[in-house]
Design a protein around this motif. Structure first.
Motif, PDB file in Angstrom:
ATOM      1  N   ALA A 194      -2.850  -0.027  -3.126  1.00 39.20           N
ATOM      2  CA  ALA A 194      -3.782   0.930  -2.508  1.00 39.20           C
ATOM      3  C   ALA A 194      -4.753   0.253  -1.537  1.00 39.20           C
TER       4      ALA A 194
ATOM      5  N   SER B 124       0.837  -1.203   0.000  1.00 37.55           N
ATOM      6  CA  SER B 124       0.000   0.000   0.000  1.00 37.55           C
ATOM      7  C   SER B 124       0.869   1.249   0.000  1.00 37.55           C
TER       8      SER B 124
ATOM      9  N   THR C 266      -0.297   3.931  -1.443  1.00 38.43           N
ATOM     10  CA  THR C 266      -1.347   4.917  -1.208  1.00 38.43           C
ATOM     11  C   THR C 266      -2.514   4.219  -0.521  1.00 38.43           C
ATOM     12  N   GLY C 267      -3.534   4.989  -0.137  1.00 39.45           N
ATOM     13  CA  GLY C 267      -4.696   4.396   0.500  1.00 39.45           C
ATOM     14  C   GLY C 267      -4.655   4.517   2.004  1.00 39.45           C
TER      15      GLY C 267
END
Length: 415
Positions: A103, A60, A62-63
């Motif tokens: 993400a 991950s 991003t997220g």
């Protein structure tokens, strides 16, 4: 010549299956799994440079779990340098890492993994989320690639197949660590304080399976997730007179919960335990932090500043990162992958699997072992308390639980 297929392991007993199902629920961050298909044809499986071993790092970036993902990624790169003495080479093979952002979405993770496998990648690592790991693992088995999972804590990853390993701890180890604070569990009263949600109910089920199985009398106090006045629930816990209170709580009402428990005298009347998350969570506990016992997977310094831990902390800080809860998992994954390549070769995943099974090594937390039967990662766990409040809060190590004392039950790999 085709490689010999890894022998299918013995089937699990019905009781094993039921226990695993309960424990898996406590670690899942996402629910519902769609079938993971096979990747496209990889042709010869060779890259333009046959000397290179290409590793796909799916995490991950991003997220919602991006902070955890960065910790994992920083640790992985530090571990790769440590395990190869800074060369990024092992047994004559250069290790090339390709990063992919999932993400926190299982669909994105599977798509990225298929793409990498289709390009001939034989090694995958990462995933910060349990739901993602449960999608990646069957994909690894279908395509016969080595998969070293990351911080995903769900017990269901252990023993899921012959090609999947884990570089972090699992929920069973958390609960067994909490159980060490109870002593002999037989006849002791345990109350799980949680929100009346899937997360809370799963924790109740897990504590009943683990500590109830050791003879403890496990009950629960569940509060509506929308509740903001938590004093009545704190009073209910105290009235029950438990020997141990296991708190499983998430969300913005956490500071109010700990204040209520402190004001109603729960923290002085019973042993209260909860999990220690990353450094950003420390201020949440306020003045109650010093009165709570924390089961801890890891925090910087917990390993006693052994040589491996010192190397990880120094490397991450030098690169501008901040060591935290899941930096360890990335570092360990890199150690495992380097060992698998060194002993198993660049593209023989069956040999890589064999190399990892039963391997003992010096890790960030101390002596660590990959259990051969189910690929559980046996490791020390920690008990800590918080000193200071607010931004000055920091953990202090109280005890280290030996890896064998908090080992999950053996769950033979499914094949």
């Amino acid at each position: 010549m085709p490689r010999t297929r890894i022998a299918r392991r013995a089937r699990r007993s019905l009781s094993d299956i039921r226990t695993v199902a309960v424990l898996a629920a406590a670690g899942l961050l996402l629910t519902g799994c769609t079938a993971a298909g096979k990747a496209g044809d990889s042709g010869s499986g060779k890259s333009a440079d046959d000397a290179a071993v290409k590793v796909g790092l799916v995490y991950s970036r991003t997220g919602l779990l991006a902070d955890y993902g960065k910790q994992y990624r920083d640790g992985f790169m530090a571990g790769l340098d440590y395990a190869t003495q800074g060369t990024r080479k092992v047994a004559g093979h250069r290790i090339e890492v390709t990063e992919q952002d999932d993400a926190g979405d299982p669909g994105k993770a599977v798509s990225a993994a298929k793409n990498l496998i289709g390009k001939g990648y034989k090694v995958l690592a990462g995933t910060t989320d349990s739901g993602v790991a449960l999608q990646m693992a069957p994909l690894a088995a279908q395509n016969k690639v080595l998969y070293v999972s990351g911080p995903a804590a769900t017990d269901a990853v252990t023993g899921i197949n012959d090609y999947t390993f884990r570089s972090g701890r699992q929920s069973y180890q958390d609960i067994l660590t909490a159980g060490t604070m109870l002593g002999d569990a037989k006849g002791k009263k345990v109350t799980v304080l949680a929100q009346d949600s899937t997360f809370g109910q799963a924790n109740v089920a897990a504590v009943k399976a683990v500590l109830g199985g050791k003879g403890a009398k496990v009950g629960s106090v569940l509060a509506p997730p929308s509740a903001t006045d938590l004093t009545p629930f704190a009073r209910q816990v105290k009235a029950g007179g438990p020997d141990l209170v296991f708190v499983a709580w998430a969300g913005s009402t956490a500071p109010a919960l700990w204040t209520a428990l402190d004001q109603q005298g729960v923290l002085g009347a019973s042993k209260v335990v909860t999990g220690l998350a990353g450094t950003a969570s420390y201020p949440v506990f306020g003045a109650a932090g010093s009165k709570v016992s924390f089961l801890a997977h890891y925090f910087p310094g917990a390993g006693g500043n052994n040589a491996v831990e010192k190397a990880m902390l120094d490397a991450v800080k030098k690169d501008g990162g901040k060591p935290d809860l899941f930096t360890l998992d990335g570092f360990t994954a890199a150690q495992m992958i380097v060992h698998a390549i060194e002993k198993g070769g660049a593209d023989d995943t069956a040999a890589m699997v064999k190399a990892l099974e039963g391997w003992s090594f010096d890790g960030v937390k101390g002596q660590t072992r990959v259990r051969g039967e189910d690929h559980a990662l046996l490791q020390p766990m920690f008990v800590a308390k918080l000193t200071g409040t607010g931004k000055t809060a920091e953990p202090k190590l109280l005890d280290t639980e030996r890896m064998d004392a908090v080992a999950p039950p053996v769950k033979p790999a499914a094949g």
